[in-house]
Design a protein around this motif. Structure first.
Motif, PDB file in Angstrom:
ATOM      1  N   ILE A 133     -39.977   6.638  14.543  1.00 14.51           N
ATOM      2  CA  ILE A 133     -41.349   7.150  14.618  1.00 14.51           C
ATOM      3  C   ILE A 133     -42.294   6.013  14.987  1.00 14.51           C
ATOM      4  CG2 ILE A 133     -43.240   8.149  13.255  1.00 14.51           C
ATOM      5  CD1 ILE A 133     -41.208   9.948  11.910  1.00 14.51           C
ATOM      6  N   GLU A 179     -44.718   4.820  10.538  1.00 18.41           N
ATOM      7  CA  GLU A 179     -44.217   6.095  10.004  1.00 18.41           C
ATOM      8  C   GLU A 179     -44.863   6.396   8.654  1.00 18.41           C
ATOM      9  OE1 GLU A 179     -39.953   6.474   9.797  1.00 18.41           O
ATOM     10  OE2 GLU A 179     -40.098   8.098   8.338  1.00 18.41           O
ATOM     11  N   GLN A 229     -47.529   9.486   7.870  1.00 16.50           N
ATOM     12  CA  GLN A 229     -47.244  10.429   6.777  1.00 16.50           C
ATOM     13  C   GLN A 229     -48.380  10.421   5.751  1.00 16.50           C
ATOM     14  OE1 GLN A 229     -43.897  11.956   5.545  1.00 16.50           O
ATOM     15  NE2 GLN A 229     -45.347  12.912   4.168  1.00 16.50           N
ATOM     16  N   SER A 241     -48.478  19.000   8.500  1.00 15.98           N
ATOM     17  CA  SER A 241     -47.848  17.847   9.148  1.00 15.98           C
ATOM     18  C   SER A 241     -47.239  16.910   8.111  1.00 15.98           C
ATOM     19  CB  SER A 241     -48.871  17.105  10.008  1.00 15.98           C
ATOM     20  OG  SER A 241     -49.342  17.957  11.005  1.00 15.98           O
ATOM     21  N   LEU A 244     -43.247  16.002   7.975  1.00 15.07           N
ATOM     22  CA  LEU A 244     -42.736  14.627   8.030  1.00 15.07           C
ATOM     23  C   LEU A 244     -41.888  14.270   6.812  1.00 15.07           C
ATOM     24  CD1 LEU A 244     -45.633  12.502   9.562  1.00 15.07           C
ATOM     25  CD2 LEU A 244     -43.390  12.945  10.549  1.00 15.07           C
ATOM     26  N   GLU A 245     -41.985  15.092   5.782  1.00 11.93           N
ATOM     27  CA  GLU A 245     -41.121  14.851   4.614  1.00 11.93           C
ATOM     28  C   GLU A 245     -39.710  15.377   4.846  1.00 11.93           C
ATOM     29  OE1 GLU A 245     -42.954  16.479   1.165  1.00 11.93           O
ATOM     30  OE2 GLU A 245     -44.426  14.853   1.087  1.00 11.93           O
ATOM     31  N   ARG A 303     -37.883  13.768  10.361  1.00 12.09           N
ATOM     32  CA  ARG A 303     -38.124  12.319  10.315  1.00 12.09           C
ATOM     33  C   ARG A 303     -37.153  11.520  11.173  1.00 12.09           C
ATOM     34  NH1 ARG A 303     -38.802  11.906   4.640  1.00 12.09           N
ATOM     35  NH2 ARG A 303     -36.772  10.909   4.533  1.00 12.09           N
ATOM     36  N   TRP A 357     -38.532  15.791  17.477  1.00 10.54           N
ATOM     37  CA  TRP A 357     -38.472  15.209  16.132  1.00 10.54           C
ATOM     38  C   TRP A 357     -39.633  14.237  15.990  1.00 10.54           C
ATOM     39  CZ3 TRP A 357     -37.727   9.918  15.204  1.00 10.54           C
ATOM     40  CH2 TRP A 357     -37.487   9.159  16.359  1.00 10.54           C
ATOM     41  N   GLY A 358     -39.888  13.847  14.759  1.00  8.00           N
ATOM     42  CA  GLY A 358     -40.945  12.858  14.485  1.00  8.00           C
ATOM     43  C   GLY A 358     -42.285  13.315  15.052  1.00  8.00           C
ATOM     44  N   LEU A 359     -42.960  12.394  15.724  1.00  4.57           N
ATOM     45  CA  LEU A 359     -44.286  12.705  16.271  1.00  4.57           C
ATOM     46  C   LEU A 359     -44.221  13.858  17.265  1.00  4.57           C
ATOM     47  CD1 LEU A 359     -47.282  11.948  16.533  1.00  4.57           C
ATOM     48  CD2 LEU A 359     -46.629  10.209  18.193  1.00  4.57           C
ATOM     49  N   LEU A 405     -44.548  17.094  15.650  1.00  5.09           N
ATOM     50  CA  LEU A 405     -45.919  17.355  15.183  1.00  5.09           C
ATOM     51  C   LEU A 405     -46.842  17.783  16.313  1.00  5.09           C
ATOM     52  CD1 LEU A 405     -46.664  14.372  12.772  1.00  5.09           C
ATOM     53  CD2 LEU A 405     -45.628  16.563  12.241  1.00  5.09           C
TER      54      LEU A 405
END
Ligand code: GTP
Ligand code: MG
Length: 561
Positions: free
Chosen positions: A167, A418, A422, A485, A489-490, A495, A509-511, A514
Motif C-alpha cells: 500500500i 498504510e 487506515q 474505507s 482496510l482492516e 490489505r 486491492w489496497g488503495l 478503495l
C-alpha cells in the motif's frame, strides 16, 4: 523546480521505506533543502517567473518536423529549453536564454490578415507558426514527443496501483502519476506571464502570480490555474522621508478595497475578453467573497481564475508547500485522499455544499499533527521559529511562518503510509464534528465557535471557517465513506495483494479497492466472497447500519469501526 523538489523528497522517502524507517527527520529537511539549492518558496517561484518571461508559446502546424522547427526558431536566439504538447493542435513552449531573443523573434512576426474579419493587433508571446509554401510538406521523419497535461483515466490508474507490492508503494505510485510535471508547471507560469502582458497595459509594473495547487506541491495534472494580480509592488511602497518635500501620484479613490479590486478586475476581465488571444468564456464573478474573473485559456487548456488583492491565499499556498516538503508522506497521503474523495463524489469541480480540496488538505495536515508522535508541527510552532524578516501581517492577520526550514525540528515518527491511510479514515470516521473545530494553528481540537456541520479554522484568517459551505448531508457522506474505507482496510484480503500468477488479472486491492466506484461490489471483494460466511456488501451494509443506529448521527464520538 517544485517537481524536482517533490521528487527528491519522494526518492528519500522510498529509500527510507526500504529501510522501513522514517527516522532522522531533521536530516531529511536539511537534505531536501540542499537539493533545492537552499531556496525558499518565493525564490523558487521567482525563478519560474523569470523563465516564463523568456518563453514563448507557439501553435505549430500538424506535420511539423522537430528539427526544422528548432532550426528556424533558434535563428532568433539560443533555446534553453523546449517541449511540445497537444491541446486543440500542437503547441511548443520555447524558453530562450534572454528576453532579447524574444524581441528578435517578434521582429519577424506579422499580424495575420484574416478574411472577412478584422484582427486586434495585439503583439503577444502567443504565436502561430505557418508554412509559407516552400517545402511545406514535412516528411515528419522524427516523431514529436508530447508532454502529458492530463491525468491518466481512473481505470488505468487502478491497474498501475494493483501491480504495486505494498500500500505504501501504491500511494507513491499515485503521486508519481498524478502530480504536476515540471513542464506543466512551466506552462502555468508562462500563461501567467502572457496574461500579465495584457494587464500591464494598465499597470505596467504588475505581476500575475499563480497560487493554489499550481504551487502548493499538491497540484494534480488538469487542476485549475489560480492566479492573482499583484499590484503591491506599485502601491504603498517607495515612501520617502526626510527632504521636506515629496511627490505622489494623483489617483482615483474607491469607496473600499473591495470596490477598487472589483473595478480593476472588471477592466482587466474586459481586456482579456476583447483582446486576450486564446482567452475564451470570460466571466466576471465580482460579487463573490473573493471577486474573480474566470475564463478558459484555450492554447494551454487551463481553466483560469484570476483574483486581485489576494495575498492571504498566496501565504496559504506557501504554508501548504512548506508542509508538503517537510515529509514526503504528507504529499502521498494528500494525493491519495484527494483522489479517493474525487472518485466517490466527496469533492467536485462544481462549487457547492461539498468539501473542497483545500479543506481536505487541511484535514490531512491536522490528522498528521495529531499523531502520538506528531508528524507535522503546528502553525504556531512555524510562526514561533520565524525570523524578524519573516514577519507578515496581511489585513491585520498574522501570516508569519518560518522561511528557513532547516530550523524546523521534526519528531521521530516512523508510521508507514498504510498505517496513516487506515488511521486517517478511523480518525475522521469517529471525529466529534458536532462540538469540535479542526485547528492546524494549535494542532488541537478546539471548541466550535459556530454551528456549521464542519468547522475547519482558516489558518490565517482565524475568524473564518474554510468549510462553511459544507452541509450536513455532505459531511455524513464523508464520514460514512471514511468508516467504510477504514473497515475495508482492516480486511486482510484488501490489505494484501493476492498471490496471482498473471499481472493482468490482479484483483483490486489496497488503495485500488478503495477507489472503485462501489467498493463493496468490487471484483476483488466479490472474488473473496466464497471464503466468507456472508457477502462483503451485506457485511458493509449491516456494519453501516449498526454504526448509524449507535451514533445518533454525525458528531458523537464512536469507538473505531
Ligand atoms: P484544486 O482543487 O486542485 O484547484 O486545489 P486548490 O488548492 O488550488 O484549491 P482552489 O482552486 O479551490 O483554491 C485555490 C486556493 O485558494 C487554495 O489553495 C487556498 O489557498 C485558497 N482557498 C480555497 N478555498 C479557500 C477557503 O475556503 N478559504 C481560504 N482562506 N482560502 C481558500
Ligand atoms: Mg485550484
Amino acid at each position: 523546480r517544485f517537481v524536482k523538489l517533490g521528487q527528491k523528497a519522494d526518492l528519500r522517502s522510498r529509500q527510507m521505506l526500504n529501510r522501513s524507517t522514517f527516522a532522522t527527520k531533521t536530516q531529511t529537511v536539511k537534505k531536501t533543502l540542499q537539493a533545492a539549492g537552499k531556496e525558499s518558496f518565493f525564490a523558487l517561484q521567482e525563478e519560474r517567473r523569470e523563465q516564463a518571461e523568456r518563453s514563448v508559446l507557439i501553435s505549430c502546424p500538424p506535420n511539423i518536423n522537430q528539427k526544422r522547427f528548432l532550426d528556424y526558431i533558434s535563428k532568433h536566439g539560443h533555446i534553453q529549453n523546449h517541449f511540445f504538447y497537444q491541446s486543440y493542435g500542437i503547441y511548443a513552449v520555447v524558453e530562450f536564454s534572454t528576453k532579447e531573443n524574444i524581441k528578435a523573434l517578434k521582429a519577424n512576426c506579422t499580424i495575420p490578415s484574416v478574411q472577412h474579419e478584422a484582427a486586434v493587433p495585439f503583439k503577444s508571446r502567443l504565436l502561430s507558426l505557418k508554412w509559407t509554401g516552400q517545402g511545406s510538406q514535412s516528411n515528419a521523419s522524427n516523431t514529436l514527443k508530447f508532454q502529458k497535461h492530463l491525468p491518466i483515466p481512473i481505470n488505468e490508474l487502478t491497474q498501475h496501483l494493483c501491480r504495486q507490492e505494498s500500500i505504501d508503494q501504491q500511494l507513491q505510485c499515485l503521486t508519481d502519476l498524478y502530480q504536476l510535471t515540471d513542464e506543466n508547471i512551466s506552462l502555468r507560469f508562462l500563461v501567467c506571464s502572457l496574461l500579465r502582458d495584457i494587464a500591464a497595459a494598465y499597470f505596467p509594473e504588475c505581476i500575475i502570480r499563480p497560487f493554489g495547487s499550481t504551487v502548493n506541491s499538491f497540484g494534480k495534472l488538469g487542476c485549475d490555474l489560480d492566479m492573482f494580480l499583484d499590484l503591491d509592488g506599485i502601491s504603498g511602497l517607495n515612501q520617502r522621508k526626510g527632504s521636506g518635500l515629496s511627490l505622489e501620484y494623483q489617483v482615483k479613490q474607491g469607496t473600499s478595497e473591495r470596490t477598487v479590486t472589483q473595478s480593476i478586475l472588471s477592466v482587466i476581465g474586459e481586456c482579456l475578453d476583447q483582446f486576450g488571444p486564446g482567452c475564451v468564456g470570460v466571466q466576471k464573478i465580482l460579487n463573490a467573497r473573493c471577486p474573480l474573473v474566470r475564463f478558459a485559456h484555450q492554447p494551454s487548456g487551463f481553466q483560469c481564475d484570476l483574483t486581485a488583492n489576494n495575498r492571504v491565499a498566496m501565504k496559504s499556498s506557501e504554508l501548504l508547500f512548506v508542509y508538503g516538503i517537510l515529509d514526503a508522506r504528507v504529499r502521498h497521503l494528500v494525493f491519495a485522499i484527494r483522489c479517493w474523495a474525487r472518485v466517490h463524489g466527496i469533492t467536485s469541480s462544481i462549487p457547492g455544499a461539498w468539501i473542497t480540496n483545500f479543506s481536505l488538505t487541511v484535514l490531512v495536515l491536522f490528522f498528521l499533527q495529531r499523531r502520538t508522535q506528531p508528524l507535522l508541527p503546528t502553525l504556531d510552532q512555524l510562526r514561533d521559529l520565524a525570523a524578524p524578516s519573516d514577519q507578515c501581517i496581511i489585513e491585520g492577520n498574522d501570516c508569519t511562518i518560518v522561511s528557513d526550514l532547516s530550523k524546523i525540528k521534526l519528531q521521530k515518527n516512523t508510521d508507514t503510509l498504510e498505517m496513516l491511510l487506515q488511521e486517517f479514515f478511523e480518525f475522521y470516521g469517529n471525529f466529534a464534528y458536532s462540538s469540535t473545530s479542526i485547528n492546524i494553528r494549535k494542532g488541537k481540537e478546539q471548541n466550535k465557535p459556530e454551528s456549521t456541520p464542519l468547522h475547519i479554522q482558516n489558518p490565517f484568517e482565524t475568524g473564518l471557517n474554510v468549510s462553511k459551505n459544507v452541509n450536513a448531508t455532505q459531511l455524513e457522506r464523508f464520514v460514512a465513506l471514511c468508516r467504510e474505507s477504514a473497515w475495508l482496510l482492516e480486511q486482510k484480503e484488501v490489505r494484501k495483494r493476492s498471490p496471482v500468477q498473471s499481472a493482468d488479472v490482479i484483483p483490486p486491492w489496497g488503495l485500488a479497492a478503495l477507489l472503485l466506484p462501489s467498493v463493496a461490489q468490487s471484483a476483488g471483494v466479490k472474488g473473496r466472497r466464497k471464503k466468507k460466511h456472508h457477502p462483503a456488501s451485506e457485511r458493509i451494509k449491516s456494519l453501516l447500519e449498526s454504526i448509524k443506529s449507535n451514533s445518533g448521527g454525525v458528531g458523537v464520538k464512536q469507538s473505531a469501526v
